[in-house]
Write a protein that holds these residues in place. Structure first.
Motif, PDB file in Angstrom:
ATOM      1  N   LEU A  36       0.813  -1.218   0.000  1.00  0.00           N
ATOM      2  CA  LEU A  36       0.000   0.000   0.000  1.00  0.00           C
ATOM      3  C   LEU A  36       0.846   1.268   0.000  1.00  0.00           C
ATOM      4  O   LEU A  36       0.344   2.352  -0.304  1.00  0.00           O
ATOM      5  N   PHE A  37       2.128   1.139   0.310  1.00  0.00           N
ATOM      6  CA  PHE A  37       3.001   2.310   0.327  1.00  0.00           C
ATOM      7  C   PHE A  37       3.548   2.641  -1.063  1.00  0.00           C
ATOM      8  O   PHE A  37       4.235   3.638  -1.232  1.00  0.00           O
ATOM      9  N   PHE A  38       3.239   1.780  -2.043  1.00  0.00           N
ATOM     10  CA  PHE A  38       3.630   2.017  -3.422  1.00  0.00           C
ATOM     11  C   PHE A  38       2.406   2.428  -4.230  1.00  0.00           C
ATOM     12  O   PHE A  38       1.266   2.153  -3.824  1.00  0.00           O
ATOM     13  N   PRO A  39       2.584   3.070  -5.396  1.00  0.00           N
ATOM     14  CA  PRO A  39       1.426   3.462  -6.208  1.00  0.00           C
ATOM     15  C   PRO A  39       0.742   2.278  -6.876  1.00  0.00           C
ATOM     16  O   PRO A  39      -0.369   2.411  -7.391  1.00  0.00           O
ATOM     17  N   ALA A  40       1.399   1.127  -6.891  1.00  0.00           N
ATOM     18  CA  ALA A  40       0.833  -0.126  -7.401  1.00  0.00           C
ATOM     19  C   ALA A  40       1.652  -1.256  -6.791  1.00  0.00           C
ATOM     20  O   ALA A  40       2.744  -1.036  -6.256  1.00  0.00           O
ATOM     21  N   SER A  41       1.136  -2.474  -6.862  1.00  0.00           N
ATOM     22  CA  SER A  41       1.849  -3.600  -6.252  1.00  0.00           C
ATOM     23  C   SER A  41       3.038  -4.054  -7.077  1.00  0.00           C
ATOM     24  O   SER A  41       3.934  -4.728  -6.569  1.00  0.00           O
ATOM     25  N   ALA A  46      -2.407  -3.154 -11.859  1.00  0.00           N
ATOM     26  CA  ALA A  46      -3.338  -2.036 -11.721  1.00  0.00           C
ATOM     27  C   ALA A  46      -3.378  -1.605 -10.257  1.00  0.00           C
ATOM     28  O   ALA A  46      -3.284  -2.450  -9.350  1.00  0.00           O
ATOM     29  N   PRO A  47      -3.480  -0.315  -9.990  1.00  0.00           N
ATOM     30  CA  PRO A  47      -3.495   0.136  -8.586  1.00  0.00           C
ATOM     31  C   PRO A  47      -4.750  -0.319  -7.860  1.00  0.00           C
ATOM     32  O   PRO A  47      -5.834  -0.373  -8.438  1.00  0.00           O
ATOM     33  N   ARG A  48      -4.590  -0.660  -6.593  1.00  0.00           N
ATOM     34  CA  ARG A  48      -5.737  -0.941  -5.746  1.00  0.00           C
ATOM     35  C   ARG A  48      -6.300   0.388  -5.243  1.00  0.00           C
ATOM     36  O   ARG A  48      -5.635   1.422  -5.324  1.00  0.00           O
ATOM     37  N   ILE A  49      -7.488   0.359  -4.696  1.00  0.00           N
ATOM     38  CA  ILE A  49      -8.175   1.601  -4.355  1.00  0.00           C
ATOM     39  C   ILE A  49      -7.401   2.430  -3.333  1.00  0.00           C
ATOM     40  O   ILE A  49      -7.343   3.660  -3.410  1.00  0.00           O
ATOM     41  N   LEU A  50      -6.739   1.767  -2.367  1.00  0.00           N
ATOM     42  CA  LEU A  50      -5.987   2.499  -1.346  1.00  0.00           C
ATOM     43  C   LEU A  50      -4.575   2.855  -1.804  1.00  0.00           C
ATOM     44  O   LEU A  50      -3.795   3.418  -1.025  1.00  0.00           O
ATOM     45  N   GLN A  51      -4.256   2.542  -3.065  1.00  0.00           N
ATOM     46  CA  GLN A  51      -2.991   2.973  -3.635  1.00  0.00           C
ATOM     47  C   GLN A  51      -3.159   4.223  -4.504  1.00  0.00           C
ATOM     48  O   GLN A  51      -2.167   4.777  -4.979  1.00  0.00           O
ATOM     49  N   GLU A 271       5.874   6.115  -0.980  1.00  0.00           N
ATOM     50  CA  GLU A 271       7.127   5.903  -0.272  1.00  0.00           C
ATOM     51  C   GLU A 271       8.207   5.324  -1.191  1.00  0.00           C
ATOM     52  O   GLU A 271       9.396   5.496  -0.947  1.00  0.00           O
ATOM     53  N   GLY A 272       7.788   4.643  -2.219  1.00  0.00           N
ATOM     54  CA  GLY A 272       8.745   4.044  -3.143  1.00  0.00           C
ATOM     55  C   GLY A 272       8.121   3.805  -4.505  1.00  0.00           C
ATOM     56  O   GLY A 272       6.902   3.825  -4.664  1.00  0.00           O
ATOM     57  N   HIS A 273       8.965   3.582  -5.490  1.00  0.00           N
ATOM     58  CA  HIS A 273       8.558   3.271  -6.866  1.00  0.00           C
ATOM     59  C   HIS A 273       7.552   4.267  -7.447  1.00  0.00           C
ATOM     60  O   HIS A 273       6.492   3.881  -7.941  1.00  0.00           O
ATOM     61  N   PRO A 274       7.884   5.550  -7.454  1.00  0.00           N
ATOM     62  CA  PRO A 274       6.957   6.509  -8.077  1.00  0.00           C
ATOM     63  C   PRO A 274       6.804   6.280  -9.577  1.00  0.00           C
ATOM     64  O   PRO A 274       5.822   6.724 -10.179  1.00  0.00           O
ATOM     65  N   GLU A 275       7.753   5.564 -10.178  1.00  0.00           N
ATOM     66  CA  GLU A 275       7.691   5.310 -11.619  1.00  0.00           C
ATOM     67  C   GLU A 275       6.612   4.297 -11.997  1.00  0.00           C
ATOM     68  O   GLU A 275       6.318   4.114 -13.188  1.00  0.00           O
ATOM     69  N   TRP A 276       5.979   3.677 -11.026  1.00  0.00           N
ATOM     70  CA  TRP A 276       4.969   2.658 -11.322  1.00  0.00           C
ATOM     71  C   TRP A 276       3.590   3.234 -11.652  1.00  0.00           C
ATOM     72  O   TRP A 276       2.669   2.485 -11.965  1.00  0.00           O
ATOM     73  N   ALA A 277       3.404   4.532 -11.538  1.00  0.00           N
ATOM     74  CA  ALA A 277       2.115   5.156 -11.867  1.00  0.00           C
ATOM     75  C   ALA A 277       2.377   6.514 -12.502  1.00  0.00           C
ATOM     76  O   ALA A 277       3.349   7.204 -12.173  1.00  0.00           O
ATOM     77  N   THR A 278       1.484   6.905 -13.391  1.00  0.00           N
ATOM     78  CA  THR A 278       1.656   8.176 -14.103  1.00  0.00           C
ATOM     79  C   THR A 278       1.609   9.357 -13.145  1.00  0.00           C
ATOM     80  O   THR A 278       2.426  10.284 -13.223  1.00  0.00           O
ATOM     81  N   TRP A 279       0.644   9.350 -12.227  1.00  0.00           N
ATOM     82  CA  TRP A 279       0.462  10.498 -11.345  1.00  0.00           C
ATOM     83  C   TRP A 279       1.677  10.713 -10.442  1.00  0.00           C
ATOM     84  O   TRP A 279       2.105  11.853 -10.217  1.00  0.00           O
TER      85      TRP A 279
END
Length: 433
Positions: A36-41, A46-51, A271-279
């Protein structure tokens, strides 16, 4: 001129209550669902709702400590700044002296008592399930049970002292924040005394200069927030700022919405892997040019986000009134107790609810190596069933602490202060003319 249209400063307590709740949620997430601390698993998931941005603040919770720092600066400066604006410097000095004197025992006594309770829990084996589980956070933060009572007592005393000298406590890792918060309050008191005879506008400029100093130093979680709190406290006591809210309600609402939306978005930085989501990738591209070299981008995201959020709160008195509701004020009243107690209750009671009370025995393999038994997480459904029982238990324990332990600590603090301070009839003039 009072703070806001109706002199409302209770919203700070409501904000503190939300912060403590966010800290609880973030430790639950850190213990059982670190993704949950990443923008996706993963990069392709695909991101989960709390991501997702905005919602992720609920479980990411990093902003909670940042809020505590902001509230510390705001509250420590509030009464002296009000008295300064009434040209009552002597009364302000007296208020600062009383507050600074009592603040040290007021923090150390309850935190030391909480550490002793956790030490007793550790010696009784109440964390063994957590240490035997595959919950890495529980295993890492749960203290060990020591066989030698004298070594154990020595270890306890060392950690009580170490909390206030090095910001580390083996019995309750959450107490790492208390040393910088105590230091920050003293920095604010020093600043308040040093700027007693400055005109308000120049005191605000001075607080922003010190804010900039901590920004350059990369201290986004504490130093920046202490003096942002001082600055905003001064702003909200300024007649011109409050008159603007009354005379320009529409502009104020627009500014509030802009600041709140932008602040919540920036505070969502993962907290980590900001490259995993566009936003979050876009956020990184902006923040990397704002954060000073060596600074932690996630913490700066929370820090800058909180400052934008508090600006939004300034421009929207209705939202401050909401934070002053009796339910959020109740959360604020329990916040310190919740912060002290949720960790040991998570590593003991919640682990029992999720994993059971059985501690697996050690196993010796064919090579003579001792392998520690490991309890496996039974699944999210078990956790979701346990939380509606554990969360009320957590707040129930906090209510008992607030109702019985905290008044005892306050009474002991007052006795210490009364014993060591100068008698009222012997007090000299506060400052020479």
């Amino acid at each position: 001129m009072p703070v806001g249209k109706e002199g409302n400063v209770k919203w700070v307590d409501g904000l503190r209550g939300l912060a403590s709740s966010l800290v609880v949620l973030t430790h639950i997430a850190r213990a059982f669902d670190g993704d949950l601390f990443f923008p996706a698993s993963s990069a392709d998931a695909a991101p989960r709702i709390l991501q997702l941005p905005f919602l992720r603040i609920l479980v990411q919770g990093r902003i909670g400590v940042t809020i505590f720092s902001f509230v510390t600066g705001y509250v420590c400066a509030l009464k002296p700044i009000k008295l300064y604006r009434q040209s009552n410097q002597d009364a302000a000095f007296n208020a600062v002296a009383k507050s600074a004197l009592s603040r040290v025992p007021r923090l150390i006594i309850p935190c030391s008592l909480a550490t002793v309770i956790i030490w007793v829990m550790a010696q009784l084996g109440m964390f063994l399930v957590g240490k035997s589980s595959d919950c890495w956070w529980c295993g890492k933060t749960a203290p060990d049970r020591m066989g030698n009572i004298f070594a154990s007592i020595n270890h306890l005393i060392f950690n009580i002292i170490n909390t206030w000298t090095h910001g580390a406590n083996a019995y309750d890792g959450n107490q790492w924040t208390l040393l910088p918060l105590l230091k920050g309050s003293m920095q604010v008191y020093t600043f308040i005394v040093a700027t007693a005879y400055l005109q308000p506008r120049y005191r605000m400029i001075a607080s922003l200069i010190i804010y900039l100093y901590f920004y350059i130093g990369g201290d986004s979680a504490f130093g920046m927030q202490f003096f942002w709190g001082v600055f905003l406290c001064d702003v909200q006591n300024a007649p011109e700022a409050n008159d603007f809210l009354v005379r320009r309600p529409r502009i104020s609402r627009v500014l509030a919405i802009v600041f709140l939306t932008l602040g919540l978005y920036v505070a969502s930085y993962p907290e980590g892997h900001p490259e995993w989501a566009t936003w979050s990738r876009w956020q990184y591209r902006v923040l990397v040019h704002i954060v000073p070299k060596g600074g932690e981008i996630p913490r700066f995201g929370s820090g800058i986000g909180l400052q934008l959020i508090t600006l939004g709160l300034h421009f929207m008195p209705a939202l401050r009134d909401f934070l002053s509701s009796k339910y959020l004020l109740w959360l604020g009243k329990q916040s310190f107790a919740v912060y002290l107690l949720h960790g040991p209750l998570l590593r003991s009671v919640l682990c029992w609810m999720v994993y059971g009370i059985y501690v697996p025995p050690d196993i010796t393999n064919e090579n003579g190596e001792v392998l520690h038994g490991k309890l496996v997480f039974p699944g999210a459904m078990r956790l979701l069933i346990a939380l509606p029982f554990w969360i009320p238990l957590n707040y129930g324990a906090a209510m008992l602490w607030t109702g019985y332990v905290d008044p005892w600590c306050a009474n002991l603090t007052q006795k210490i202060v009364n014993y060591i301070k100068v008698p009222r009839d012997e007090k000299p003039a506060l400052l020479p003319n």
